[in-house]
Design a protein around this motif. Sequence first.
Motif, PDB file in Angstrom:
ATOM      1  N   ASP A  87       0.851  -1.181   0.000  1.00 26.65           N
ATOM      2  CA  ASP A  87       0.000   0.000   0.000  1.00 26.65           C
ATOM      3  C   ASP A  87       0.890   1.236   0.000  1.00 26.65           C
ATOM      4  O   ASP A  87       1.961   1.242   0.609  1.00 26.65           O
ATOM      5  N   ILE A  88       0.428   2.300  -0.674  1.00 24.13           N
ATOM      6  CA  ILE A  88       1.166   3.562  -0.702  1.00 24.13           C
ATOM      7  C   ILE A  88       0.225   4.690  -0.331  1.00 24.13           C
ATOM      8  O   ILE A  88      -0.885   4.791  -0.855  1.00 24.13           O
ATOM      9  N   ASP A  89       0.690   5.544   0.579  1.00 21.47           N
ATOM     10  CA  ASP A  89      -0.054   6.715   1.029  1.00 21.47           C
ATOM     11  C   ASP A  89       0.840   7.933   0.793  1.00 21.47           C
ATOM     12  O   ASP A  89       1.911   8.037   1.384  1.00 21.47           O
ATOM     13  N   ILE A  99       4.036   9.101 -10.978  1.00 26.73           N
ATOM     14  CA  ILE A  99       4.082   7.749 -10.415  1.00 26.73           C
ATOM     15  C   ILE A  99       4.395   6.838 -11.589  1.00 26.73           C
ATOM     16  O   ILE A  99       3.662   6.809 -12.568  1.00 26.73           O
ATOM     17  N   ILE A 107       0.636  -2.154  -7.009  1.00 31.41           N
ATOM     18  CA  ILE A 107       0.299  -1.553  -5.730  1.00 31.41           C
ATOM     19  C   ILE A 107      -1.102  -2.046  -5.374  1.00 31.41           C
ATOM     20  O   ILE A 107      -1.945  -2.195  -6.246  1.00 31.41           O
ATOM     21  N   LEU A 110      -3.765   2.765  -3.133  1.00 34.51           N
ATOM     22  CA  LEU A 110      -3.055   4.027  -3.303  1.00 34.51           C
ATOM     23  C   LEU A 110      -3.936   5.138  -2.755  1.00 34.51           C
ATOM     24  O   LEU A 110      -5.083   5.288  -3.183  1.00 34.51           O
ATOM     25  N   LEU A 126      -4.005  -1.010  -9.800  1.00 33.91           N
ATOM     26  CA  LEU A 126      -4.146  -1.137  -8.350  1.00 33.91           C
ATOM     27  C   LEU A 126      -4.964  -2.386  -8.064  1.00 33.91           C
ATOM     28  O   LEU A 126      -6.051  -2.551  -8.612  1.00 33.91           O
ATOM     29  N   LEU A 130      -8.333   3.054  -4.894  1.00 34.10           N
ATOM     30  CA  LEU A 130      -7.732   4.360  -5.132  1.00 34.10           C
ATOM     31  C   LEU A 130      -8.526   5.351  -4.304  1.00 34.10           C
ATOM     32  O   LEU A 130      -9.745   5.478  -4.477  1.00 34.10           O
TER      33      LEU A 130
END
Length: 172
Positions: A87-89, A99, A107, A110, A126, A130
């Motif tokens: 996961d990306i924050d 990106i 991922i 996001l 993803l 999102l």
Amino acid sequence: MANISSAATGDWNATSSWSGGAVPVAGDLVTILNTHNVTLTQDQPAGAVVINSGGTLTGGGFKLTLNDNAGTTFIFSNVGTISGVLDIDITGGSADRPINEAGTGNIRNLTINNAQTYLCHYHLTLDGDLTLTAGTLTTQNSGGTNNNLTVTGDVIITGGGLVCNSSTVSVN
């Protein structure tokens, strides 16, 4: 802010994984080099992350929180491999960043919670959600190429926006 590169395969939070023995912190530009596999064992902060060709980031079901203050071109660039669940924050920063997801693996979730514009430099897939709470994600890169966006989970927009241009967007 420091530039920190992987020194060997290992866990993200292990000093032996990083050149100079310094574990990355918020604001650092992190580069995972060819032949190295760095594994998240807990949620971790950084400024920006670059996975070089031949490098691997194993998510382990954890989250990278990127504050976008590393002063690099990309907030997240994968030309290597994402393995497992990542996961990306994105939470901070002062400049618009691309990106790049040209490598293998996806991922999961996001989240963009920063009032900047983030560009899909390449097709973005993803495996989860999102979420846009501030800022904008646009599927067109800086060269004018429209890139595909695939979201297996939900698209949740409570602030900011999603600009799709002439791209193919799939939400499953």
